[in-house]
Motif scaffolding. Sequence first.
Motif, PDB file in Angstrom:
ATOM      1  N   ASP A 213      -0.163  -5.773 -15.548  1.00 42.27           N
ATOM      2  CA  ASP A 213      -1.183  -5.571 -14.515  1.00 42.27           C
ATOM      3  C   ASP A 213      -1.210  -4.082 -14.178  1.00 42.27           C
ATOM      4  N   VAL A 214      -2.251  -3.656 -13.482  1.00 44.03           N
ATOM      5  CA  VAL A 214      -2.355  -2.241 -13.084  1.00 44.03           C
ATOM      6  C   VAL A 214      -2.525  -2.162 -11.569  1.00 44.03           C
ATOM      7  N   PRO A 215      -2.021  -1.107 -10.939  1.00 41.83           N
ATOM      8  CA  PRO A 215      -2.211  -0.956  -9.497  1.00 41.83           C
ATOM      9  C   PRO A 215      -3.643  -0.548  -9.178  1.00 41.83           C
ATOM     10  N   ASP A 216      -4.091  -0.833  -7.955  1.00 43.80           N
ATOM     11  CA  ASP A 216      -5.406  -0.365  -7.515  1.00 43.80           C
ATOM     12  C   ASP A 216      -5.406   1.149  -7.363  1.00 43.80           C
ATOM     13  N   GLU A 217      -4.271   1.670  -6.900  1.00 41.23           N
ATOM     14  CA  GLU A 217      -4.102   3.118  -6.732  1.00 41.23           C
ATOM     15  C   GLU A 217      -2.691   3.480  -7.157  1.00 41.23           C
TER      16      GLU A 217
ATOM     17  N   ARG B 183       0.840  -1.195   0.000  1.00 42.72           N
ATOM     18  CA  ARG B 183       0.000   0.000   0.000  1.00 42.72           C
ATOM     19  C   ARG B 183       0.876   1.246   0.000  1.00 42.72           C
ATOM     20  N   ASP B 184       0.604   2.129  -0.950  1.00 43.41           N
ATOM     21  CA  ASP B 184       1.200   3.470  -0.965  1.00 43.41           C
ATOM     22  C   ASP B 184       2.734   3.421  -1.029  1.00 43.41           C
ATOM     23  N   ILE B 185       3.293   2.591  -1.944  1.00 48.78           N
ATOM     24  CA  ILE B 185       4.759   2.533  -2.042  1.00 48.78           C
ATOM     25  C   ILE B 185       5.234   3.345  -3.250  1.00 48.78           C
ATOM     26  N   SER B 186       6.395   3.967  -3.088  1.00 54.89           N
ATOM     27  CA  SER B 186       6.980   4.815  -4.130  1.00 54.89           C
ATOM     28  C   SER B 186       8.481   4.578  -4.202  1.00 54.89           C
TER      29      SER B 186
END
Length: 629
Positions: free
Chosen positions: A59-63, A26-29
């Motif tokens: 594939d695509v990320p959820d966010e 979740r929320d990684i950059s």
Amino acid sequence: MQQITRMNYLSVEQISKSYGERVLFRDISFGINQGQKIGFVAKNGTGKTSLLNILSGADVPDEGRVVYRKNLNVAFLSQEPDLNPQLSIEETIFSSEKPILKVIDAYEKALLNPDDAEAYQKAFDAMDSHQAWDFETMYKQILSKLKLENLSQKVGSLSGGQKKRLAMANALLSQPELLIMDEPTNHLDLEMIEWLESFFAKENITLFMVTHDRYFLERVCNEMVELDEGSLYSYKGNYSYYLEKRDARIENFETETAKSKQLYKKELEWMRRQPKARTTKSKSRIDDFQDIKSRAHQRRNDHEMELELNMERLGTKVVELHKISKSFDNKDLFNKFEYSFLKGERIGIIGKNGTGKSTFLNIMTGSLQPDSGKVVIGDTVKFGYYTQKGITIKEGQKVIDVVRDFGDYIPLKKGRQISAQQLLERFMFDRKKQYDFVDKLSGGERKRLYLCTVLIRNPNFLILDEPTNDLDIVTLNVLESFLMDFPGCLIVVSHDRYFMDKIVDHLFVFRGDGVIQDFPGNYSDFRIYEDSAAKEPALESKEPAKAKNDWKKDTSKAALSYNEQKEHARLERDIAQLERDREALQNKFATENWDADEINKQSAKLQEMIHLIEQKEERWFELSAKLES
């Protein structure tokens, strides 16, 4: 000193990915810049392959989002390459959009038709104008090193390993600016892996890879990125540097957590006795308390293997191979090979693909018969065989049910036992995960589960055929801890050099043409020996393998021969281990509640151990004196 600015190739911006209730990350950059060679490390099932699929566009990320530099040439090597089965190897390579490959293809075809001088001249001039001669040399070298010689062979007839090597060749020949790879060393033999290491060392290419091969990470990568407990950590160095800094981070985490627990206790007392009338200051302190409470209750989900197995003791006869031979299609895999296994032997098997390693194991375990010779297995031997094929799962099975099909517990020493649930926990399947359906597991998690089904049967002769494929580094550390304490016989086939160095004492080297060499040392020892003896014609001889332990008898030279050097090093390891065993046994005299008979028995054992140390030290001094003369 002017700082070099690296061009940004890719930016990962606050991406998240979940499957139902299961959150992978979740929320990684993070970013990838020109010249970086990044190794990505995470436990199985935490989203490594999902992240790579997002980077590749599969594939695509959820966010969040992934942003590439415009016109960047990117290649992606997946674990399961998607190739057209109707094409040949050559057609697959030349179907690339890279113009220089079209030029080489035309030149190769012109060479096959020498009568058409005009077509040849045109192809020759195109090679010149595109400066394709050096590229053609590289093209032929890559195909040769990856053993892709039969270019007319259809992709549909290739093995899984050959397809992976073809996909690797395609990726390298596209000369990408950024190459993203998922387990690139799977299905490569050791010679190929070492060539690939040197290739990446000299090529100006940016890499982002997931691999369990720790020597590959050590020698190729200049940065490590770890996904741990949902957070990303970056380390600007190779694998050794990463290990050092990761250990320091975990130690710091545990120190800070301990401090938070102390502060939490103090604040908890204040919360319990605080007055009902709340001031602004007390409200702020209450808010802080929630943060302290959260930090104090953080836990790392690390597991250590601590098993003292109580397996059935091996008798005097373990496994004897009497002049076994095997051929396929008139090709000798091994010829009249003889060996008698002793208790506690730890043997690694190495050799190029197709030299008969898996066939050898199948003959040992009785699933295949030799052409001649025989295999004699001791009455007390109980094989545990981890094959490359894996395990067949019944539809609708849960993780715990798969293991219980093979056993409910493993007996430990002193009358204790470890249940199927506890074994799974030690291999990082928590109680919730144990009741998941198997079809939800990642490829690496399935391999981990398969390992548990082999171990729950409590074998005393363990055979592992490529056990490290698809296992994450955390699981490899757990497996290594288990195997270091495994008291039975062990045979390992693996291209993971780090794993082999840590686990085995000597090697069977499958040379091809029916030759198996018994080598006294681990893989790194073998590489040193090969490099030092490369110019000696004797190394290339196809003499039958020496009888076991012949290497100990070579004392003909005044200076230490290579085998004596190996014995010298082996003695140092043996003496150190015996001294540790002696100290442990001496300590037990003070801690164990032994009766008189047991004390006498252990005293005799201690004296035998001391005598053995003295013998080995005497031989060590003898060799040391010879070395100094």
